[in-house]
Design an enzyme around this catalytic site. Structure first.
Site, PDB file in Angstrom:
ATOM      1  N   ASN A  88       0.812  -1.222   0.000  1.00 43.10           N
ATOM      2  CA  ASN A  88       0.000   0.000   0.000  1.00 43.10           C
ATOM      3  C   ASN A  88       0.848   1.276   0.000  1.00 43.10           C
ATOM      4  O   ASN A  88       0.412   2.297  -0.531  1.00 43.10           O
ATOM      5  CB  ASN A  88      -0.927  -0.037   1.229  1.00 43.10           C
ATOM      6  N   SER A 140      -4.241   2.342  -8.812  1.00 45.43           N
ATOM      7  CA  SER A 140      -4.872   3.673  -8.845  1.00 45.43           C
ATOM      8  C   SER A 140      -5.648   3.869 -10.144  1.00 45.43           C
ATOM      9  O   SER A 140      -5.392   3.187 -11.146  1.00 45.43           O
ATOM     10  CB  SER A 140      -3.773   4.736  -8.765  1.00 45.43           C
ATOM     11  N   TYR A 153       3.834   8.868 -11.282  1.00 39.54           N
ATOM     12  CA  TYR A 153       2.843   8.101 -10.523  1.00 39.54           C
ATOM     13  C   TYR A 153       2.059   7.190 -11.469  1.00 39.54           C
ATOM     14  O   TYR A 153       1.859   6.003 -11.192  1.00 39.54           O
ATOM     15  CB  TYR A 153       1.918   9.091  -9.809  1.00 39.54           C
ATOM     16  N   ALA A 155       2.961   6.085 -14.422  1.00 43.58           N
ATOM     17  CA  ALA A 155       3.852   5.030 -14.916  1.00 43.58           C
ATOM     18  C   ALA A 155       4.010   3.941 -13.861  1.00 43.58           C
ATOM     19  O   ALA A 155       3.949   2.742 -14.165  1.00 43.58           O
ATOM     20  CB  ALA A 155       5.211   5.621 -15.284  1.00 43.58           C
ATOM     21  N   SER A 156       4.192   4.350 -12.602  1.00 45.95           N
ATOM     22  CA  SER A 156       4.413   3.355 -11.540  1.00 45.95           C
ATOM     23  C   SER A 156       3.180   2.489 -11.327  1.00 45.95           C
ATOM     24  O   SER A 156       3.271   1.272 -11.184  1.00 45.95           O
ATOM     25  CB  SER A 156       4.823   4.042 -10.235  1.00 45.95           C
ATOM     26  N   LYS A 157       1.999   3.091 -11.333  1.00 49.32           N
ATOM     27  CA  LYS A 157       0.783   2.319 -11.039  1.00 49.32           C
ATOM     28  C   LYS A 157       0.393   1.428 -12.216  1.00 49.32           C
ATOM     29  O   LYS A 157      -0.162   0.347 -12.033  1.00 49.32           O
ATOM     30  CB  LYS A 157      -0.361   3.261 -10.651  1.00 49.32           C
ATOM     31  N   ILE A 186     -10.971   8.547  -3.062  1.00 46.79           N
ATOM     32  CA  ILE A 186     -11.315   8.127  -1.705  1.00 46.79           C
ATOM     33  C   ILE A 186     -11.076   9.299  -0.767  1.00 46.79           C
ATOM     34  O   ILE A 186     -10.037   9.965  -0.841  1.00 46.79           O
ATOM     35  CB  ILE A 186     -10.454   6.916  -1.262  1.00 46.79           C
TER      36      ILE A 186
HETATM   37  P1  NAD Z   1      -0.960   8.236   2.648  1.00 50.39           P
HETATM   38  O1  NAD Z   1       0.103   9.212   2.308  1.00 50.39           O
HETATM   39  O2  NAD Z   1      -1.887   8.535   3.767  1.00 50.39           O
HETATM   40  O3  NAD Z   1      -0.337   6.805   2.913  1.00 50.39           O
HETATM   41  C1  NAD Z   1       0.831   6.326   2.327  1.00 50.39           C
HETATM   42  C2  NAD Z   1       1.639   5.668   3.398  1.00 50.39           C
HETATM   43  O4  NAD Z   1       2.807   5.108   2.793  1.00 50.39           O
HETATM   44  C3  NAD Z   1       2.090   6.640   4.473  1.00 50.39           C
HETATM   45  O5  NAD Z   1       1.868   6.062   5.748  1.00 50.39           O
HETATM   46  C4  NAD Z   1       3.575   6.785   4.188  1.00 50.39           C
HETATM   47  O6  NAD Z   1       4.331   7.047   5.339  1.00 50.39           O
HETATM   48  C5  NAD Z   1       3.897   5.413   3.616  1.00 50.39           C
HETATM   49  N1  NAD Z   1       5.143   5.445   2.823  1.00 50.39           N
HETATM   50  C6  NAD Z   1       5.419   6.232   1.766  1.00 50.39           C
HETATM   51  N2  NAD Z   1       6.671   6.026   1.353  1.00 50.39           N
HETATM   52  C7  NAD Z   1       7.207   5.074   2.176  1.00 50.39           C
HETATM   53  C8  NAD Z   1       8.470   4.463   2.290  1.00 50.39           C
HETATM   54  N3  NAD Z   1       9.494   4.765   1.466  1.00 50.39           N
HETATM   55  N4  NAD Z   1       8.662   3.554   3.259  1.00 50.39           N
HETATM   56  C9  NAD Z   1       7.665   3.240   4.100  1.00 50.39           C
HETATM   57  N5  NAD Z   1       6.457   3.793   4.067  1.00 50.39           N
HETATM   58  C10 NAD Z   1       6.219   4.716   3.114  1.00 50.39           C
HETATM   59  O7  NAD Z   1      -1.760   8.014   1.274  1.00 50.39           O
HETATM   60  P2  NAD Z   1      -3.040   7.110   0.938  1.00 50.39           P
HETATM   61  O8  NAD Z   1      -3.980   7.996   0.217  1.00 50.39           O
HETATM   62  O9  NAD Z   1      -3.527   6.326   2.093  1.00 50.39           O
HETATM   63  O10 NAD Z   1      -2.412   6.116  -0.162  1.00 50.39           O
HETATM   64  C11 NAD Z   1      -2.163   4.751   0.070  1.00 50.39           C
HETATM   65  C12 NAD Z   1      -2.015   4.029  -1.274  1.00 50.39           C
HETATM   66  O11 NAD Z   1      -3.222   4.163  -2.015  1.00 50.39           O
HETATM   67  C13 NAD Z   1      -0.913   4.614  -2.167  1.00 50.39           C
HETATM   68  O12 NAD Z   1      -0.264   3.563  -2.852  1.00 50.39           O
HETATM   69  C14 NAD Z   1      -1.687   5.489  -3.132  1.00 50.39           C
HETATM   70  O13 NAD Z   1      -1.010   5.638  -4.342  1.00 50.39           O
HETATM   71  C15 NAD Z   1      -2.965   4.685  -3.286  1.00 50.39           C
HETATM   72  N6  NAD Z   1      -4.138   5.452  -3.734  1.00 50.39           N
HETATM   73  C16 NAD Z   1      -4.780   6.346  -2.914  1.00 50.39           C
HETATM   74  C17 NAD Z   1      -5.928   7.011  -3.358  1.00 50.39           C
HETATM   75  C18 NAD Z   1      -6.715   7.964  -2.500  1.00 50.39           C
HETATM   76  O14 NAD Z   1      -7.747   8.474  -2.966  1.00 50.39           O
HETATM   77  N7  NAD Z   1      -6.327   8.229  -1.267  1.00 50.39           N
HETATM   78  C19 NAD Z   1      -6.389   6.783  -4.649  1.00 50.39           C
HETATM   79  C20 NAD Z   1      -5.691   5.893  -5.463  1.00 50.39           C
HETATM   80  C21 NAD Z   1      -4.582   5.206  -4.994  1.00 50.39           C
END
Ligand code: NAD
Length: 250
Positions: A88, A140, A153, A155-157, A186
């Site tokens: 995640n 994503s 982002y 490209a990665s996803k 979300i």
């Molecule tokens: P967020 O920033 O709250 O959570 C991301 C977490 O990853 C954080 O706790 C951060 O500390 C941790 N993290 C980042 N880099 C790290 C590293 N190098 N080592 C260890 N931990 C690390 O964001 P979120 O919105 O909860 O996103 C979580 C996932 O969901 C991500 O992969 C994001 O791309 C994906 N996502 C989120 C949404 C959304 O609407 N929130 C939509 C699509 C995809």
């Protein structure tokens, strides 16, 4: 070490906040021993206090790939098994295409893709011994259609979706299911702020979301829990949008 078939152990990367915290919360509700991995000790400890005894913390910057094998070894030494891995943790950056530097591009790819590969490889080594396991990547909407100003982002996803399928064909015959969840828009503090500061983008998001509202982190928690559970025992290689219809919206 012998597997304890009465218990389940999960790793949730980035489990201290946002969607990862919602996933960890759902797992713990189901009695799953859940290790949340992150960089920020304080954030992890706050989450642990809220989540209780089945929650364990591991401080690790996953962008340091050399730290990953010892992290996984430590978890195996302490818990004896890893049944579920949720990849995640992720980072994003919004910038015009031509403004993105090579370093910035690589930084995003490194955390969102390279680290996901490395931790998956290390965990799969143990899952192969057990002959079972479930891996869920968090993808994503940026991999479902073209989003502007998030080149690295996206490209990665998109690579994560390809890796989901490639891992699934190779590992499913060995008992390891691999799937992804693709969250739509979300509701988190970050997305709320981002959309409220960009009314045009907000209108576009809601205009193509048939359900007409944003999702809640719990919606992702439920979907990931389903894919991790035996209820999904015949599901592998899918990228499941959890998006109120955003990905098929007109
Ligand atoms: P967020 O920033 O709250 O959570 C991301 C977490 O990853 C954080 O706790 C951060 O500390 C941790 N993290 C980042 N880099 C790290 C590293 N190098 N080592 C260890 N931990 C690390 O964001 P979120 O919105 O909860 O996103 C979580 C996932 O969901 C991500 O992969 C994001 O791309 C994906 N996502 C989120 C949404 C959304 O609407 N929130 C939509 C699509 C995809």
């Amino acid at each position: 070490m012998m597997q304890d078939t009465t218990k389940k152990v999960a790793i949730v990367t980035g489990g201290g906040s946002g969607l990862g915290l919602a996933v960890a919360t759902r797992f713990i509700k189901a009695g799953i021993h859940t290790i949340i991995v992150g960089r920020d000790t304080e954030k992890l400890n706050t989450a642990k206090t809220a989540l209780g005894n089945l929650c364990y913390t591991a401080v690790c910057d996953l962008s340091d790939l050399t730290a990953i094998p010892p992290l996984v070894d430590d978890i195996i030494a302490t818990h004896g098994q890893i049944d579920i891995l949720v990849n995640n943790a992720g980072i994003n950056m919004k910038k015009e295409f031509t403004e993105v530097t090579d370093e910035e591009f690589q930084r995003i790819i490194h955390t969102n893709l390279n680290a996901v590969f490395t931790i998956s490889r290390e965990v799969v080594k143990h899952m192969l011994h057990a002959g079972k396991g479930s891996i869920i990547h968090i993808s994503s909407m940026a991999a479902q259609y073209g989003l502007p100003k998030v080149i690295a982002y996206s490209a990665s996803k998109t690579a994560i979706d390809g890796m989901t399928r490639a891992m699934a064909v190779e590992l499913s015959p060995k008992g390891i299911r691999v799937n992804a969840v693709a969250p739509g828009f979300i509701y988190t503090a970050m997305t709320d702020k981002a959309l409220n500061s960009d009314p045009e983008r907000k209108a576009k998001v809601f205009g193509r979301t048939p359900m007409g509202h944003m999702g809640q982190p719990e919606d992702i928690g439920e979907a990931v829990y389903f894919l991790a559970s035996d209820a999904a025992k015949y599901i592998t290689g899918v990228v499941l949008p959890v998006d109120g219809g955003n990905s098929i919206g007109f």
